[in-house]
Design a protein around this motif. Structure first.
Motif, PDB file in Angstrom:
ATOM      1  N   PHE A   1       1.018  -1.297   0.241  1.00  7.00           N
ATOM      2  CA  PHE A   1      -0.023  -0.105   0.037  1.00  7.00           C
ATOM      3  C   PHE A   1       1.005   1.714   0.379  1.00  7.00           C
ATOM      4  CE2 PHE A   1      -3.215  -2.298   1.263  1.00  7.00           C
ATOM      5  CZ  PHE A   1      -4.176  -2.517   0.008  1.00  7.00           C
TER       6      PHE A   1
ATOM      7  N   TYR B   1       0.216   4.784  -2.055  1.00  2.00           N
ATOM      8  CA  TYR B   1      -0.004   6.012  -0.743  1.00  2.00           C
ATOM      9  C   TYR B   1       0.504   7.035  -0.541  1.00  2.00           C
ATOM     10  CZ  TYR B   1      -2.926   2.979   2.022  1.00  2.00           C
ATOM     11  OH  TYR B   1      -4.219   2.226   2.597  1.00  2.00           O
TER      12      TYR B   1
ATOM     13  N   CYS C   1      -3.168  -1.442   7.374  1.00  2.00           N
ATOM     14  CA  CYS C   1      -2.865  -0.814   6.814  1.00  2.00           C
ATOM     15  C   CYS C   1      -4.008   0.394   5.629  1.00  2.00           C
ATOM     16  CB  CYS C   1      -3.470  -2.310   5.157  1.00  2.00           C
ATOM     17  SG  CYS C   1      -2.217  -3.629   5.696  1.00  2.00           S
ATOM     18  N   THR C   2      -5.179  -0.014   6.036  1.00  2.00           N
ATOM     19  CA  THR C   2      -6.372   1.234   6.178  1.00  2.00           C
ATOM     20  C   THR C   2      -6.789   2.611   7.130  1.00  2.00           C
ATOM     21  OG1 THR C   2      -7.666  -0.449   6.443  1.00  2.00           O
ATOM     22  CG2 THR C   2      -6.586  -0.154   3.709  1.00  2.00           C
TER      23      THR C   2
ATOM     24  N   VAL D   1      -7.056  -1.956  -5.002  1.00  2.00           N
ATOM     25  CA  VAL D   1      -6.196  -1.825  -5.786  1.00  2.00           C
ATOM     26  C   VAL D   1      -5.254  -3.217  -5.929  1.00  2.00           C
ATOM     27  CG1 VAL D   1      -5.107  -0.655  -3.951  1.00  2.00           C
ATOM     28  CG2 VAL D   1      -4.735  -2.749  -3.749  1.00  2.00           C
TER      29      VAL D   1
END
Length: 745
Positions: free
Chosen positions: A109, A113, A300-301, A481
């Motif tokens: 990720f 980002y 991760c989010t 993704v």
């Protein structure tokens, strides 16, 4: 008597004074350092949104890693993990061994980002899908932060203050203010003050200081606890093999399993028959599937965590910070869960009579008393001075987690909501709104204090909230993704239906969690539920991890079906936002941002994780299992990762060094492992044998050597792996191996 009242009563019995002048000196020194760091940060601040919310995108990798770890390890984490260790052993270590999720953040990720330069996770979701999705995630995230993170943090902080400072009271007229109020208000206000003034930079740099204090203090408690108990082997003997096993059965031993939604007990009140999906004692199936879902969402989010990585100047620093956070995340099982188990063992053995409140006369843990295991250990085991350092660590954990929540909420409200409502704001106005939003969050935290203090069973209930709200977020980010065909409508409806299911379960659970139907015991720890056999009773009794997996499956199906029933997104809109639409230039840029040392550090983190799984999954042969059994799985994964890492056809030639490095790391690991085991056996022969067979047979020397040998293996194997990996890469690339170059230098 509610849980907190029980803890207050237990804490205040036996001692009227916990902290000495030396302890207070250590605490004052700690806060003095924090004040200096905060003042230094405030003097360097700039009046821009990037500086206030993301520290000017100029954080170093070690600051990012320390801040991620400090945000995760709040006081609720420490108190909760130690309490879980005292009652359930290492079962909760599953969540702590999720350091691998930070590697997913680093390698999967972070490139997206970093390329998109977003401020928040909802902003990234808007770019990938649509504005409505951004609004939904922003609002849900804000509510979740307020309802779960702030509330649980204050509760755990109250447990700490109630246990360690029961003598502190303040009388205002006829009103008596106890230590829960005094400590909570002081910490909330102080944390809010430096967060409002310094923004993300103040939070991150104070986190770096707090991590050091937290790790040192907790390590001291673990060491003192083992010494008092008599060593690691004594802990194993008193706690029993079940407490050292990560994998719990689908149904408790001696209980008949069934698919029918029933719970049956005999005349003595013992459970004899139960639906397997009602068992809430950390069953392996739930841990295997649900725990990774929550872990990947969180690491991760979640804005609360990822905001630190967004403060990096580039992809390389963000990745290294995430890897470093993964390394730090390896400590909690041994610093927080093990002390809880030590507390149980000390109470069971009677070696510390003051801890007897944690167990029943027949040696079984009392869950609501065990919640105070960590502060009780601090209170009754540590000498003056060291006790102050650990208390400072507990306070730092509370402040770090609250500061992270305040800053994350401020960023979400200002960037995702207010700027949308009031476009065209100047940088000064955006920062001012951010500070006001932070102040509002501080005020909300203060309002939570009487609610948390008087609530019954709220702490345990809030632990499951994340399990109900995380699945749809996990689905839309990960599917988003990896699967370019999924579109905005699929994302929106997956979130709406997923959050709807989670909200429904929360509404069903809330009346029971708060005891609105009454209580089944005098201590008010077991709540009366719905009528047995009714639909709501069944829903309420389904273990939350299974319900979380159900929400995940439903959200995924909705997202895929709706996306394929509607138009596909245009490639121009999602360029560089999915793996399939990433341009060759960006692939090459990503590939250039990491090297063999990043891979080797990631491999080291994975090795320690697998070692932990090996040891705590096969207790009787743990020392043997830790050696080789889990590693073939890891090296298969390493080869796959090496192949995937060649992100551009132009860079296929890099596969050779990567594969050679992987083979070299296997060789290096094996050599280091054998050397560590030889050293380990030598220590036993030299030191432990006389202790065991001589007059000191009951000492903790043998167990201490066992722990030293285990740590030696844990440290030697990753070092050997790194050297082997670097040497293999250099050899395949035609360069002098790194060891040889070091000698020449």
């Amino acid at each position: 008597m509610n849980t907190l009242t029980s803890l207050l009563a237990a804490a205040s019995s036996g001692s009227t004074s916990t902290l000495t002048a030396v302890d207070w000196l250590a605490i004052v020194l700690y806060f003095g350092i924090l004040l200096c760091v905060a003042w230094w940060v405030v003097k360097r601040r700039k009046d821009t949104a990037t500086d206030y919310f993301l520290a000017g995108r100029n954080l170093g990798w070690w600051i990012i890693g320390a801040s991620i770890f400090a945000s995760n390890i709040g006081s609720e984490h420490i108190v909760g993990l130690a309490g879980s260790g005292a009652t359930d052993g290492v079962a909760m270590a599953h969540y702590e061994l999720h350091a691998w999720c930070l590697l997913v953040l680093a390698w999967v990720f972070v490139p997206f980002y970093a390329r998109s330069l977003v401020f928040t996770m909802p902003e990234f979701l808007e770019r990938r899908f649509s504005t409505p999705s951004r609004y939904v995630l922003s609002i849900v995230s804000l509510i979740t932060f307020v309802v779960s993170k702030i509330a649980v943090g204050i509760f755990a902080g109250g447990v700490v203050f109630a246990t360690l400072l029961p003598e502190i009271h303040l009388h205002v007229g006829s009103i008596e203010i106890n230590s829960f109020w005094i400590g909570s208000v002081a910490v909330i206000v102080l944390t809010g003050l430096y967060t409002i003034l310094g923004g993300m930079r103040a939070v991150a740099y104070n986190d770096a200081v707090q991590v050091l204090v937290l790790i040192v203090g907790s390590s001291l408690l673990t060491v003192y606890g083992l010494i008092k108990l008599g060593g690691w082997q004594e802990l194993r003997a008193l706690a029993g093999s079940d407490m050292f096993n990560l994998w719990k059965p689908l149904i408790p031993a001696g209980v008949e399993s069934t698919w029918s939604p029933v719970i049956e007990k005999n005349a003595a009140g013992q459970l004899v028959k139960q639906a397997w999906y009602f068992n809430g004692y950390y069953p392996w199936l739930g841990m295997l599937f649900c725990a990774p879902i929550i872990g990947l969402w969180y690491w991760c989010t979640d804005q609360y965590i990822v905001q630190r990585a967004l403060g990096a100047p580039n992809e390389q620093i963000a990745r290294r910070g995430s890897i470093f956070a993964g390394f730090l995340k390896l400590f909690p099982p041994y610093l927080f869960i093990i002390p809880g188990m030590i507390c149980f063992a000390l109470a069971k053995s009677g070696k510390v009579p003051a801890l007897s409140m944690v167990v029943t006369p027949d040696g079984h843990p009392i869950p609501h008393q065990a919640q105070a295991a960590f502060p009780l250990m601090v209170k009754y085991l540590l000498p003056a001075g060291l006790r102050g350092i650990v208390v400072a660590g507990l306070l730092s954990a509370l402040m770090g987690s609250l500061a992270g929540v305040f800053n994350a909420c401020s960023t979400l409200f200002t960037v995702d909501l207010y700027e949308k409502w009031k476009p065209g704001l100047s940088q000064h106005q955006i920062v001012r709104v951010g500070r006001i939003a932070t102040a509002i969050m501080v005020f909300i935290a203060l309002l939570w204090i009487p609610v948390i203090q008087g609530a019954r069973g709220l702490y345990n209930y809030l632990q499951s909230v994340q399990g109900y709200l995380a699945p749809p977020i996990f689905v839309v980010f990960f599917f988003g993704v990896f699967w370019k065909r999924l579109n905005a409508k699929g994302c929106f409806w997956a979130m709406v239906i997923g959050f709807g299911l989670g909200l429904f379960r929360m509404l069903v659970d809330t009346p029971v969690a708060l005891g609105m139907f009454g209580w089944l015991d005098a201590e008010k720890t077991v709540a009366q539920g719905y009528s047995q056999g009714s639909f709501l009773w069944i829903i309420n009794n389904i273990y939350f991890q299974y319900f979380s997996v159900l929400i995940t499956i439903v959200s995924a199906i909705v997202m895929v079906v709706v996306s394929y029933a509607t138009a596909a997104p245009k490639d121009e809109k999602i360029r560089n936002l999915t793996f399939a639409t990433t341009t060759d230039d960006h692939r090459a840029e990503s590939r250039a941002s990491w090297n063999k040392w990043d891979l080797a550090a990631s491999a080291m983190v994975l090795q320690v994780i697998l070692a932990g799984y090996g040891y705590f999954s096969s207790v009787k042969s743990g020392e043997t299992y830790i050696g080789f059994a889990p590693y073939p799985l890891f090296w298969i994964g390493a080869l796959i990762a090496a192949a995937v890492a060649t992100t551009s056809p132009k860079r296929r030639s890099s596969t050779g060094p990567l594969v050679a490095g992987t083979v070299g790391s296997v060789i290096g690991f094996c050599i280091a492992f054998v050397a560590a085991r030889i050293l380990f056996r030598f220590l036993i022969a030299l030191v432990a044998w006389p202790l065991v067979h001589g007059s000191l047979a009951d000492s903790y020397g043998y167990s201490t050597v066992m722990v030293i040998g285990f740590i030696a293996s844990l440290l030697a194997c990753p070092v050997g792996t790194i050297i082997g990996f670097a040497g293999g890469c250099d050899f395949a690339a035609g360069r002098r191996p790194v060891v040889g170059r070091a000698k020449l230098a």
